[in-house]
Every structure is written in C-alpha cells, then in structure tokens.
Write a protein that holds these residues in place. Structure first.
Motif, mmCIF file in Angstrom:
data_model
loop_
_atom_site.group_PDB
_atom_site.id
_atom_site.type_symbol
_atom_site.label_atom_id
_atom_site.label_comp_id
_atom_site.label_asym_id
_atom_site.label_seq_id
_atom_site.Cartn_x
_atom_site.Cartn_y
_atom_site.Cartn_z
ATOM 1 N N THR A 5 13.117 5.488 3.694
ATOM 2 C CA THR A 5 12.965 4.894 2.368
ATOM 3 C C THR A 5 11.763 5.531 1.689
ATOM 4 O O THR A 5 10.624 5.323 2.108
ATOM 5 C CB THR A 5 12.764 3.364 2.473
ATOM 6 O OG1 THR A 5 13.889 2.786 3.145
ATOM 7 C CG2 THR A 5 12.633 2.754 1.095
ATOM 8 N N VAL A 6 12.017 6.311 0.655
ATOM 9 C CA VAL A 6 10.923 6.979 -0.057
ATOM 10 C C VAL A 6 10.529 6.220 -1.315
ATOM 11 O O VAL A 6 9.486 6.518 -1.910
ATOM 12 C CB VAL A 6 11.307 8.428 -0.409
ATOM 13 C CG1 VAL A 6 11.456 9.262 0.846
ATOM 14 C CG2 VAL A 6 12.576 8.483 -1.230
ATOM 15 N N LEU A 7 11.341 5.256 -1.750
ATOM 16 C CA LEU A 7 10.978 4.384 -2.871
ATOM 17 C C LEU A 7 11.568 3.006 -2.595
ATOM 18 O O LEU A 7 12.781 2.801 -2.731
ATOM 19 C CB LEU A 7 11.509 4.931 -4.195
ATOM 20 C CG LEU A 7 11.197 4.079 -5.438
ATOM 21 C CD1 LEU A 7 9.687 3.999 -5.664
ATOM 22 C CD2 LEU A 7 11.885 4.627 -6.681
ATOM 23 N N PRO A 8 10.743 2.026 -2.193
ATOM 24 C CA PRO A 8 11.289 0.691 -1.890
ATOM 25 C C PRO A 8 11.935 0.029 -3.099
ATOM 26 O O PRO A 8 13.037 -0.503 -3.007
ATOM 27 C CB PRO A 8 10.066 -0.089 -1.401
ATOM 28 C CG PRO A 8 9.070 0.959 -0.998
ATOM 29 C CD PRO A 8 9.317 2.123 -1.888
ATOM 30 N N ARG A 22 0.828 -1.208 0.000
ATOM 31 C CA ARG A 22 0.000 0.000 0.000
ATOM 32 C C ARG A 22 0.866 1.263 0.000
ATOM 33 O O ARG A 22 0.489 2.299 0.537
ATOM 34 C CB ARG A 22 -0.949 0.019 1.212
ATOM 35 C CG ARG A 22 -1.929 -1.138 1.239
ATOM 36 C CD ARG A 22 -2.851 -1.058 2.432
ATOM 37 N NE ARG A 22 -3.678 0.143 2.379
ATOM 38 C CZ ARG A 22 -4.543 0.480 3.319
ATOM 39 N NH1 ARG A 22 -4.702 -0.291 4.373
ATOM 40 N NH2 ARG A 22 -5.247 1.585 3.217
ATOM 41 N N TYR A 23 2.024 1.155 -0.626
ATOM 42 C CA TYR A 23 2.931 2.300 -0.714
ATOM 43 C C TYR A 23 2.391 3.320 -1.707
ATOM 44 O O TYR A 23 1.857 2.968 -2.763
ATOM 45 C CB TYR A 23 4.317 1.820 -1.162
ATOM 46 C CG TYR A 23 5.211 2.910 -1.702
ATOM 47 C CD1 TYR A 23 6.004 3.669 -0.852
ATOM 48 C CD2 TYR A 23 5.256 3.188 -3.061
ATOM 49 C CE1 TYR A 23 6.824 4.661 -1.340
ATOM 50 C CE2 TYR A 23 6.074 4.180 -3.558
ATOM 51 C CZ TYR A 23 6.859 4.910 -2.700
ATOM 52 O OH TYR A 23 7.662 5.904 -3.192
ATOM 53 N N SER A 24 2.521 4.586 -1.346
ATOM 54 C CA SER A 24 2.171 5.676 -2.264
ATOM 55 C C SER A 24 3.019 6.885 -1.915
ATOM 56 O O SER A 24 3.439 7.063 -0.765
ATOM 57 C CB SER A 24 0.674 6.022 -2.176
ATOM 58 O OG SER A 24 0.369 6.593 -0.911
ATOM 59 N N ILE A 25 3.263 7.708 -2.909
ATOM 60 C CA ILE A 25 4.032 8.939 -2.721
ATOM 61 C C ILE A 25 3.440 9.996 -3.638
ATOM 62 O O ILE A 25 3.159 9.728 -4.807
ATOM 63 C CB ILE A 25 5.532 8.705 -3.010
ATOM 64 C CG1 ILE A 25 6.323 9.997 -2.798
ATOM 65 C CG2 ILE A 25 5.759 8.146 -4.403
ATOM 66 C CD1 ILE A 25 7.837 9.791 -2.863
ATOM 67 N N ALA A 26 3.206 11.177 -3.095
ATOM 68 C CA ALA A 26 2.543 12.220 -3.860
ATOM 69 C C ALA A 26 2.913 13.585 -3.287
ATOM 70 O O ALA A 26 3.201 13.708 -2.087
ATOM 71 C CB ALA A 26 1.021 12.042 -3.841
#
Length: 579
Positions: free
Chosen positions: A392-395, A324-328
C-alpha cells in the motif's frame, strides 16, 4: 570559467575573492563535503565480515528474559512484599508454611546450591548472548549481501544485489529508544529476505545507501577517510555507550527525511477505516449479537464476540500502522515511511513495481477518497501476514494525492495526459472515451459495470478499468508483465466474449476483465505479447544507474525505462522502470 569572446579568443575569468562572499563559499564547502560523504564508502561496506550491534542479542532474545523475570517475580511476590511492606503480611500460625520457595530453600539448607544454580543460569544466558553476537556476522561486497549466524547450527544467507527488490529500515519502539534499527534487504523470492538486526540508526542509513548504490550499478567511492581502527574492547564499549545514550536521549531515526508529497490528516485516516469494507461486516455481527442476546442463544455470542474483537483490533492496527505516513522520491527510488510505534521506512528501487491499482469503494465515493496498491516482490514467507503493508503506497488520498503518487510511480507519462488518464481511467467513462469497453451484448455478464469495464494499450503499459461498486484502474507495465491469458466458457463463446487476465507477481492487484469482445481480445493478445517482449529486451532497470545501451536499430523502441535510467544518472531523484 572559459567562454567565447567577441574577438574569437577564449579568456579565463578570475574567480571572485573568497572574502567577498563568505556565506556562498561556506555553503559550497558544505555541499562539497556532503557530496563526498555520500559518495564515500561506509566502513561497514568494505567487503569484510562485521558484527552487529552488541545489544542485538538483548533485543532479539530479550523477550525470553522478560518472561523469565516475570515468572520469578510472580513466584516471589510474597517475599518481596515481606521485605518492603512487612506490615501487610499477616502472621501465620506455627507449623503452617507460607508457600514461598525461598523459605523452603532456606528451611531445607539448599541456599548454597540454589545460589550456584542461579549463577550458573546467568552465566549460561550471558554466554549464550555473547556467542550469538560473536557468531552473527555480515558483509557487503560489490555483488552480494551475506549474513552468517548460529552457534551449533550454522546458516548463511546471500542476497544478490542486482536482484534486490527494496531495502527496508524498521525501528521498533524499544529499539528506537536505544537508537537501533533493523535493516532488511528484500530478495526476489519466497522467504528470500536478508536481515541485519540490529545496527545503530546512523549505520543502518549508511549501509542502506551503500546497498542501493551498489544495486544500481554504481561502484562505491574508493577514497575513504581512514581513521585508526579502535581496539575491539573500545569499539564494544563505544557501541554500548551509544546505546545507553540513545535510551536517555531517545534517538528517533534518520536525520534527513525527504519531504513527503502527500500529507494525510488523522481524521481522514480514521474515517476511511470506519467507512471501510470491514465496517459493514462489523455492523452485521453486532446485529447478530443483539439478536442472539434477545433470543437467548449463548452459542451465537461465543462465536461472534471473538470475530467482532478481531475486526475492531484489525481496524485499530491499520490506523496505527498508517500514521506518520510519508512518500517521497529519492535518488535510488521511492521512499515510503509508515508506522506510529514501529516505524518502517522502505525504498522501492526503479523497476520493482509490477502492477499499480487505484481503487475506491462506494463508501468513499462521496468524499472523493482513493487508495493505491502495488504488486511487488516482498521476499517474505507465505505465512507472514504483514506483507499487505508493503504493497500500500497510499492508504487514503484525494485526487491531487493520487496524481502526485502516480507521477512518482509513472514519471514518464507526458504532462498533458495526466488529466485525461485520471478523467477516463480513474473516474471514467467520459465522452470520447479511449478505452475499449464491454460490448452491449455482454451487459448480462457485468450488469452494473459493463459500461465501465474496458482496457487501453499505451506505449508502455496495459490499463484495465473495471467495477462500479469498487471502482478501480489497474496499470500493468509491459516490462514487468509475466503473461496474458484469454479465457472463454460456453456462454462467452455463444456471445462472442472472452475474459482477459494479465499475470504478474502475487499481490493485491488482480487483473480479471470479463466480457471483452472476442475479436478485439485476439488483437489485444498479440499486441500485448509483442510489446511485452520488446519492453523486456530493452529493460535494464535492475541496474538503474547504468546508462542504457545505444539504440541498435531505428525499429527498436525507446521505452520509458530507458528515459528513466538516463534521468537516474543525472540524479534527478525520480523512480523509473515501472511504467
């Protein structure tokens, strides 16, 4: 609307009739209402002391009750079976006791005393929970977030808003079912975080928005829709009712979640863990277990089995945390969400990223996978082992994913330079390489990666490229650079080499570039020191919504932070101050 007319006069154009476009009018009214709602102050951020959700003591100390109830049920299992399933209990001979404590209390005539003790224990527990909730208060002023708690031993913590490093919203599984969330204000120091646990998810979102608005330098709107304050009893009743409704309905989280710019398939996430560095150790340990079993050495199994289980459990936990990772991008910074069972949503304000590293292991190279980590102040204690998840901002992601995340972290890089930066910095070296690399005489220091090791100075950051088995590109914004050091041993001195080491806050990004030409390193040292001082003087990212001061002299550079602050005032939703 006014405007110049052909005859030089300014005329007023009458507005369109309302009934002509009712859909547009309704949409505009809704947007206006949403804007007013966002700009209005939350009733929990009025500078007064407030209490947390009444169910807070249950979720904070409920584990103790669960353990106690489990012990009681375990000791009374025979009694419960006798009550509900009497045919399963065999008849005991006369004079033989069943060992049930309830039978012993009845036989000794202590039933009344036992009842009084149980009731007294319940009163003490309920009273302790009530006092814990009553003495646990918080307030949000224009400058600080303060929390007071404790019954016998009182404590008070304060987090200055101009030093807030981020605001995290955590929703554990059980609390999420009740519609509750924990808010954590990340401070600038070890064990400096201030926690508000627990609030309803809606209140937590509103309070977080207020904290970020105040931390940015904006003031909360003075106009608030005033409603008649309910009585304390009705407020508690409404809160408990809301919690029970959340348990039944299964309240999930924030209603408005910004769309993520990166989507990680579950298969890729699992495969990245399988092909991670821990897999090699796991295979070696399994081989050692097989060899130990064949030669008959039990001490090998005793020492290795726990290690195998630990590595396997760690890999599974990393997968679960990254689901359920998301970045915006948002108005107040970068929003990162992760976690399957316990969902964590953190907002990293502008200027809180001290270093960025794009990294790839040799096992990921055939698939083109990369990971991005950052150095930032987490405000957690040194004994907390969960800090890695906050850096960690992008696994795992492809090239396009890496570029999109870097654009959020470094929004001021010109559009035409992204391809070159990725080709030379991340994948390089390439032809016409702009990096200053290790000279050929230093190949023996890094025999595998000496052609790749190098650095590059841009107007806003120092870029360090290194590694062949684990390729990486680290970026150190000058405004966040603490210092830079040059190290030289006797062998380096003989070969006219040096080791470059940028210093930032502690984190996974560790800069140590060996085998750098000594003469070039001296010039680099002076240039980095000068640019770091200039960037620090011009940086105002701790109040990112406040307009940057006017340029004092033509010689004073305009950094990327000033451009980002200008865009923050326009509300374009991009993060600045970290490049």
């Amino acid at each position: 609307m006014t405007g110049p007319q052909p005859d030089g006069e300014s005329r007023v154009r009458p507005p369109a009739p309302v009934h002509a476009v009712p859909e547009d009018v309704d949409a505009a009214a809704r947007r206006s209402q949403e804007t007013l709602s966002r700009e209005s102050r939350s009733d929990l951020s009025d500078g007064q002391w407030h209490r947390l959700h009444p169910l807070t003591p249950l979720f904070r100390g409920g584990l103790f009750l669960v353990v106690v109830i489990g012990i009681v049920l375990a000791n009374m299992r025979d009694r419960l079976v006798a009550i509900f399933l009497p045919w399963l209990i065999p008849d005991l001979p006369d004079g033989v006791s069943s060992g049930d404590p309830v039978d012993w209390v009845i036989e000794e005539g202590l039933l009344a005393l036992a009842t009084v003790v149980v009731l007294a224990a319940l009163v003490v527990i309920v009273g302790g929970f009530y006092l814990s909730w009553r003495f646990h208060t918080f307030r949000i002023t224009d400058d600080d977030v303060e929390v007071r708690q404790g019954i016998l031993f009182r404590s008070q913590r304060r987090a200055p808003l101009d030093r807030v490093q981020g605001v995290n919203l955590t929703r554990p599984l059980v609390a999420r079912l009740a519609g509750l969330a924990k808010l954590e204000v990340v401070g600038a120091g070890t064990d400096a975080n201030v926690k508000l646990e627990y609030l309803t998810t809606a209140n937590a979102e509103r309070v977080r928005a207020d904290i970020l608005r105040l931390a940015s330098g904006r003031r909360l709107a003075e106009r608030v829709e005033e409603a008649r304050s309910p009585s304390r009893a009705s407020a508690v009743s409404a809160a408990v009712s809301e919690g029970i409704t959340g348990l039944i309905a299964g309240a999930e989280g924030p209603d408005e979640e910004p769309e993520s710019v990166v989507h990680i398939p579950t298969g890729r996430l699992v495969a990245s863990q399988v092909l991670g560095g821990g897999t090699l150790w796991l295979l070696l340990l399994i081989i050692a277990m097989i060899v130990g079993g064949v030669v008959g050495s039990p001490w090998v199994l005793i020492g290795i089995v726990p290690a195998v289980l630990g590595i396997g459990a760690y890999g599974v936990s990393q997968i679960v945390k990254s689901l359920r990772y998301s970045i915006a991008p948002t108005r107040d910074g970068l929003r990162v969400t992760f976690g399957l069972f316990t969902t964590v949503t953190e907002i990293i304000p502008p200027g809180r990223v001290h270093a960025v590293e794009v990294r790839q292991s040799i096992f990921w190279r055939p698939f083109g996978w990369w990971t991005i980590k950052i150095n930032r102040l987490t405000g957690k204690s040194l004994s907390d082992t969960s800090t890695d998840q906050f850096t960690t901002v992008l696994p795992v992601g492809l090239r396009g994913d890496v570029e999109r995340v870097l654009r959020l972290l470094l929004p001021d890089v010109p559009e035409g330079e992204w391809g070159v930066a990725f080709e030379h910095g991340v994948l390089g070296p390439r032809d016409a390489d702009p990096f200053v690399n290790t000279p050929p005489r230093g190949w023996w220091v890094r025999p595998l990666s000496w052609r790749r090791n190098g650095y590059l100075i841009t107007p806003d950051a120092l870029l360090v490229r290194r590694g062949w088995i684990w390729r990486s590109l680290a970026l150190y914004p000058f405004a966040r650079l603490q210092s830079v050091a040059l190290h030289q041993g006797p062998l380096d001195r003989a070969a006219r080499l040096a080791t470059l080491r940028p210093h930032t806050v502690a984190g996974p990004v560790y800069g140590n570039l060996a085998a750098v030409d000594r003469e070039g390193a001296d010039a680099l040292f002076a240039q980095v020191a000068e640019r770091a001082c200039e960037a620090s003087r011009a940086d105002r990212s701790h109040r990112w919504a406040v307009a940057a001061p006017a340029v004092a002299t033509p010689a004073e550079p305009r950094t990327a932070h000033a451009d980002a602050r200008g865009r923050a005032d326009e509300g374009d939703g991009r993060i600045g101050g970290g490049s």
